[in-house]
Design a protein around this motif. Sequence first.
Motif, mmCIF file in Angstrom:
data_model
loop_
_atom_site.group_PDB
_atom_site.id
_atom_site.type_symbol
_atom_site.label_atom_id
_atom_site.label_comp_id
_atom_site.label_asym_id
_atom_site.label_seq_id
_atom_site.Cartn_x
_atom_site.Cartn_y
_atom_site.Cartn_z
ATOM 1 N N SER A 165 0.871 -1.172 0.000
ATOM 2 C CA SER A 165 0.000 0.000 0.000
ATOM 3 C C SER A 165 0.902 1.213 0.000
ATOM 4 C CB SER A 165 -0.885 0.034 1.251
ATOM 5 O OG SER A 165 -1.578 1.276 1.272
ATOM 6 N N PHE A 235 -5.739 -1.832 3.980
ATOM 7 C CA PHE A 235 -4.708 -2.762 3.557
ATOM 8 C C PHE A 235 -4.834 -4.084 4.313
ATOM 9 C CE2 PHE A 235 -0.303 -4.451 3.584
ATOM 10 C CZ PHE A 235 -0.190 -4.659 2.220
ATOM 11 N N ASP A 264 -3.064 4.010 -2.110
ATOM 12 C CA ASP A 264 -3.359 2.813 -1.309
ATOM 13 C C ASP A 264 -2.842 1.519 -1.945
ATOM 14 O OD1 ASP A 264 -4.475 3.704 1.162
ATOM 15 O OD2 ASP A 264 -6.208 4.424 0.032
ATOM 16 N N THR A 265 -3.752 0.566 -2.186
ATOM 17 C CA THR A 265 -3.324 -0.761 -2.628
ATOM 18 C C THR A 265 -2.582 -0.764 -3.968
ATOM 19 O OG1 THR A 265 -5.445 -1.466 -1.724
ATOM 20 C CG2 THR A 265 -4.150 -3.127 -2.904
#
Length: 416
Positions: A165, A235, A264-265
């Motif tokens: 992440s 996450f 993020d991811t």
Amino acid sequence: MKFRRPKGTKDVLPKDIAKWHYVERIIRETTELFGFAEIRTPTFENTELFKRGVGTDTDIVGKEMYTFEDKGGDSLTLRPEGTAPVMRAYVENGMQSESPIHKLYYLTSMFRHEKPQAGRYREHTQFGAEIVGSDHYYCDVELILLAKEVYNRCGIQDFRLKLNSIGKAEERRNYVEILKSYLNSNIEHLSEESKRRLETNTLRVLDSKDMNDRKVTDLAPKILDHLGSESRTRFDNVVNELSRLGVKHEVDFRIVRGLDYYTDTTFEFLSDDLGSQDALGGGGRYDGLIEQLGGKPTPGVGFGSGVERLIIVAEKNGFAFGEQKAPLVYFIALSDEARKICYGIMRDLRKLDVSCETDLLGRSFKAQMREANKLNCRYVYIIGDDELQKKKGQLKSMATGDQVETEFGKIKENIE
RNA sequence: GUGAGCGUAGUUCAGUUGGUUAGAACAUCAGAUUGUGGCUCUGAGGGUCGGGGGUUCGAAUCCCCUCGCUCACCCCA
């Protein structure tokens, strides 16, 4: 003068096309099984879309785009990646007002001016999927499951899934400062490339393959330790859900991705059957992209996967692709008059969905038999002088060699 | 953009210390008693030896330049 195909492009010849059709079918069927709908966008876009969406500091935009000016003076670029065009289409066509969520996929060519090597082309085919409108962590999981299912259905089991992440934009900005100061304090050990990147695209120093860079980055502060609680929770949810569903994965802080829009991811699918270019596919979340392109703030997540690479890996694993279909009946005529009769019978059979073909070179009987054999036809239908008289041809099974007199109009009833 | 390896028939490759019309296998095409495929046999077509220049009586072979391909760096799918 001899013409060659442009560097980094390929011809898919008839002998290989069955493979492509087969893989394309698996991709479409699987993706639709997950409830995604195909979207097609233009092969080229206004250059500005990629500069704005992907980011000018990325390698793709900075040095790999096929950009040209058209006769009207507009700067256009051959699509180097799939997500920005799809999001442009989403915004331009007001798709958000049709439904709060869209699950979209594409299967098409991408163009990047890179130096070709194993598994890397200037024009390559990518299939990708995007979920737009939801920031639920299960969207991320669903996309990973989709990619995994496509790979599995192509006979690929032993790929690796790496996850990371990179947090929200602000978290990342803070982390980048921390990383920068760490790297600066070790700058004498970094490669030239990484020193340059430290200023332009700091995160990318983490995915350097250089041994000395790695020694430095191994000990660098990790972004996962600098995420806000929301990002951290998302996450953990993704990771836990993958574990719960039995999807093998590993967390790797080096998966930072080369495109600016990710948040993020982030994830990548890697295969050992691919030489140096070992990524089968990759993607991540891009919650700021749509806003960046002039739409309302809308979350999104997606991935792209290389179809050439998919085929390479599937082949190495001995995957059985379908074969090119052979015509069912090969017509052999022994005179001009017989040929005319054949043309009529073939027209009628094709209306009944019976595939058939005949000699177009005026070759000998023997040569026509050989041709039928080479094409793998199940039957030949022979018309010579006797058959013309009787209005019955010889229908011969190539497998058994059996031959039966069959009326011109009754071939379909006597096959299969 | 940087580096390494490789360029001989459609394909995969041989080609002796430079020496006659450059070979093989596979593939293609044709033939092997009158209208019957696969196997076998016989034969044929197909190469400006990547291109250009040089050395030499003579170059696929040696030298230089160039182009292309492949792989790696880089980057990614």
